[in-house]
Design an enzyme around this catalytic site. Structure first.
Site, PDB file in Angstrom:
ATOM      1  N   GLY A 184      32.803   0.923  28.429  1.00  0.00           N
ATOM      2  CA  GLY A 184      34.165   1.200  27.997  1.00  0.00           C
ATOM      3  C   GLY A 184      34.343   1.488  26.527  1.00  0.00           C
ATOM      4  O   GLY A 184      35.158   2.341  26.149  1.00  0.00           O
ATOM      5  N   THR A 241      33.778  -1.017  37.979  1.00  0.00           N
ATOM      6  CA  THR A 241      35.070  -0.308  37.907  1.00  0.00           C
ATOM      7  C   THR A 241      35.243   0.559  39.139  1.00  0.00           C
ATOM      8  O   THR A 241      34.283   1.135  39.638  1.00  0.00           O
ATOM      9  CB  THR A 241      35.194   0.565  36.633  1.00  0.00           C
ATOM     10  OG1 THR A 241      35.255  -0.272  35.503  1.00  0.00           O
ATOM     11  CG2 THR A 241      36.431   1.457  36.647  1.00  0.00           C
ATOM     12  N   ARG A 247      39.091  -9.077  25.750  1.00  0.00           N
ATOM     13  CA  ARG A 247      38.554  -7.718  25.565  1.00  0.00           C
ATOM     14  C   ARG A 247      39.237  -6.755  26.553  1.00  0.00           C
ATOM     15  O   ARG A 247      39.458  -7.087  27.703  1.00  0.00           O
ATOM     16  CB  ARG A 247      37.043  -7.741  25.802  1.00  0.00           C
ATOM     17  CG  ARG A 247      36.362  -6.373  25.686  1.00  0.00           C
ATOM     18  CD  ARG A 247      36.027  -5.783  27.033  1.00  0.00           C
ATOM     19  NE  ARG A 247      35.202  -4.582  26.941  1.00  0.00           N
ATOM     20  CZ  ARG A 247      34.888  -3.829  27.981  1.00  0.00           C
ATOM     21  NH1 ARG A 247      35.286  -4.156  29.184  1.00  0.00           N
ATOM     22  NH2 ARG A 247      34.154  -2.749  27.829  1.00  0.00           N
ATOM     23  N   VAL A 248      39.581  -5.582  26.075  1.00  0.00           N
ATOM     24  CA  VAL A 248      40.204  -4.571  26.938  1.00  0.00           C
ATOM     25  C   VAL A 248      39.266  -3.378  27.020  1.00  0.00           C
ATOM     26  O   VAL A 248      38.695  -2.956  26.015  1.00  0.00           O
ATOM     27  CB  VAL A 248      41.580  -4.140  26.374  1.00  0.00           C
ATOM     28  CG1 VAL A 248      42.172  -3.003  27.197  1.00  0.00           C
ATOM     29  CG2 VAL A 248      42.538  -5.333  26.363  1.00  0.00           C
ATOM     30  N   ASP A 252      38.267   0.695  28.665  1.00  0.00           N
ATOM     31  CA  ASP A 252      38.869   2.029  28.708  1.00  0.00           C
ATOM     32  C   ASP A 252      39.795   2.217  29.910  1.00  0.00           C
ATOM     33  O   ASP A 252      40.693   3.058  29.880  1.00  0.00           O
ATOM     34  CB  ASP A 252      37.763   3.088  28.778  1.00  0.00           C
ATOM     35  CG  ASP A 252      36.851   2.869  29.985  1.00  0.00           C
ATOM     36  OD1 ASP A 252      36.409   1.719  30.190  1.00  0.00           O
ATOM     37  OD2 ASP A 252      36.591   3.827  30.726  1.00  0.00           O
ATOM     38  N   THR A 289      34.300   5.710  34.615  1.00  0.00           N
ATOM     39  CA  THR A 289      33.606   4.424  34.701  1.00  0.00           C
ATOM     40  C   THR A 289      32.385   4.469  33.810  1.00  0.00           C
ATOM     41  O   THR A 289      31.692   5.471  33.743  1.00  0.00           O
ATOM     42  CB  THR A 289      33.194   4.096  36.148  1.00  0.00           C
ATOM     43  OG1 THR A 289      32.425   2.887  36.132  1.00  0.00           O
ATOM     44  CG2 THR A 289      32.354   5.191  36.790  1.00  0.00           C
ATOM     45  N   GLY A 290      32.142   3.379  33.099  1.00  0.00           N
ATOM     46  CA  GLY A 290      30.988   3.349  32.201  1.00  0.00           C
ATOM     47  C   GLY A 290      31.225   2.344  31.095  1.00  0.00           C
ATOM     48  O   GLY A 290      32.148   1.519  31.189  1.00  0.00           O
TER      49      GLY A 290
HETATM   50  N1  ASP Z   1      34.558   0.818  31.969  1.00  0.00           N
HETATM   51  C1  ASP Z   1      34.425  -0.566  32.344  1.00  0.00           C
HETATM   52  C2  ASP Z   1      34.435  -1.434  31.123  1.00  0.00           C
HETATM   53  O1  ASP Z   1      34.028  -1.023  30.067  1.00  0.00           O
HETATM   54  C3  ASP Z   1      33.181  -0.887  33.082  1.00  0.00           C
HETATM   55  C4  ASP Z   1      32.642   0.152  34.002  1.00  0.00           C
HETATM   56  O2  ASP Z   1      33.299   1.110  34.315  1.00  0.00           O
HETATM   57  O3  ASP Z   1      31.503   0.011  34.432  1.00  0.00           O
HETATM   58  O4  ASP Z   1      34.785  -2.575  31.240  1.00  0.00           O
END
Ligand code: ASP
Length: 308
Positions: free
Chosen positions: A226, A172, A200-201, A203, A223-224
């Site tokens: 989601g 992200t 799939r959606v 965050d 980011t993380g």
């Molecule tokens: N937040 C993003 C997701 O869940 C992935 C990411 O930020 O690493 O798809």
């Protein structure tokens, strides 16, 4: 008024091959300078975060636009959001393949439709009707992401444990800025997580979860993992802590990101307020990140080292 820009390009374990390390720093710096040029010129925070995210989307090293991670079916399904702190104008797209820069699609939803979030075929039709530049599906798919997908699918078949926080699986990109007029903005763009189910959606395009901006408090791009960021409404939680608890930007951002650990939600965020403060907390081993201000010095970092 001083201006600021902070960006991220994903959080996780981040063990990039040594050879690509310099390219990651360069990629972050290119994005910082793209966003900085807008602000230095007296441009808006919205244009700045858009320019920074376009640069990150165009870079195949990062998981957004070209180089997005792939679904179980080997396709790239992208999502993006933009939000302005003045008046909370916002636009987002999800589940799309085609626009070279999904963040420009999000802006188009904000500026040319009456809606906030558009997904799938309807979103694609709207974006095509408004002449957003498109690429063929193979433009987005890189060999590097195909290899990561193959490894992940093989791991699932083999019943092996998931690699902890494997950064190659997600990523992200995002940016937050405060312009000379004191307006805030946030933008986030992603390909999601490797081997996600089609449809799939994450965050990222969900306002309040992965993206949020309000001049009264802050602009946030997250980011993380989601699913956790959606359930804990992470981006808005930072703003809410500032507004209702009177916490500083740094404290609010730190508290929210640290608070996710107990639930297993790994990741981080970048945030700015109108007083020139920036916060870039993460609870994973690393987060690709960078900042730049009126002094024009771009600073980048990957792990816990000081920004340089
Ligand atoms: N937040 C993003 C997701 O869940 C992935 C990411 O930020 O690493 O798809």
């Amino acid at each position: 008024m001083a201006f600021t820009l902070a960006i991220h390009a994903g959080a996780g374990a981040m063990q990039p091959e040594k050879e690509i390390l310099p390219a990651i720093h360069v990629g972050l710096r290119v994005a910082l300078h793209a966003g900085h040029a807008v602000l230095a010129d007296g441009g808006s925070a919205l244009d700045s975060v858009t320019a920074a995210v376009v640069a990150l989307e165009d870079n195949p090293l990062f998981n957004a636009g070209r180089g997005s991670v792939l679904t179980t079916e080997g396709t790239a399904e992208m999502e993006a959001a933009v939000m302005e702190g003045a008046g909370r104008r916002t636009g987002a797209v999800g589940g799309i393949t085609g626009p070279r820069n999904p963040v420009l699609g999000a802006r188009m939803v904000m500026e040319r439709s009456e809606h906030v979030l558009m997904v799938g075929e309807g979103a694609m039709r709207f974006l095509r009707d408004h002449d957003l530049p498109m690429e063929t599906a193979d433009y987005f798919v890189t060999e590097r992401r195909q290899a990561v997908l193959r490894a992940e699918l093989a791991r699932r078949v083999g019943g092996l444990k998931p690699a902890r926080d494997n950064a190659a699986k997600h990523g992200t990109v995002g940016a937050v800025a405060c312009d000379r007029a004191g307006n805030l903005a946030a933008a986030t763009s992603t390909g999601g997580m490797t081997a996600k189910l089609p449809g799939r959606v994450s965050d990222s395009p969900l306002i309040g979860a992965g993206t949020f901006a309000d001049n009264a408090t802050c602009a946030v791009s997250a980011t993380g993992h989601g699913e956790f960021f959606i359930r804990w409404v992470v981006a808005y939680d930072v703003a809410a802590r500032m507004q209702y608890l009177g916490e500083t930007l740094e404290r609010a951002a730190e508290n929210v990101v640290a608070g996710l650990v107990q639930f297993g939600g790994s990741g981080g965020l970048v945030a700015v307020d109108r007083d020139g403060h920036m916060a870039l907390p993460f609870n994973s081993p690393a987060m690709y990140r960078g900042t730049i201000g009126a002094d024009s010095t771009a600073r980048t970092a990957i792990w816990r080292e000081a920004m340089a």
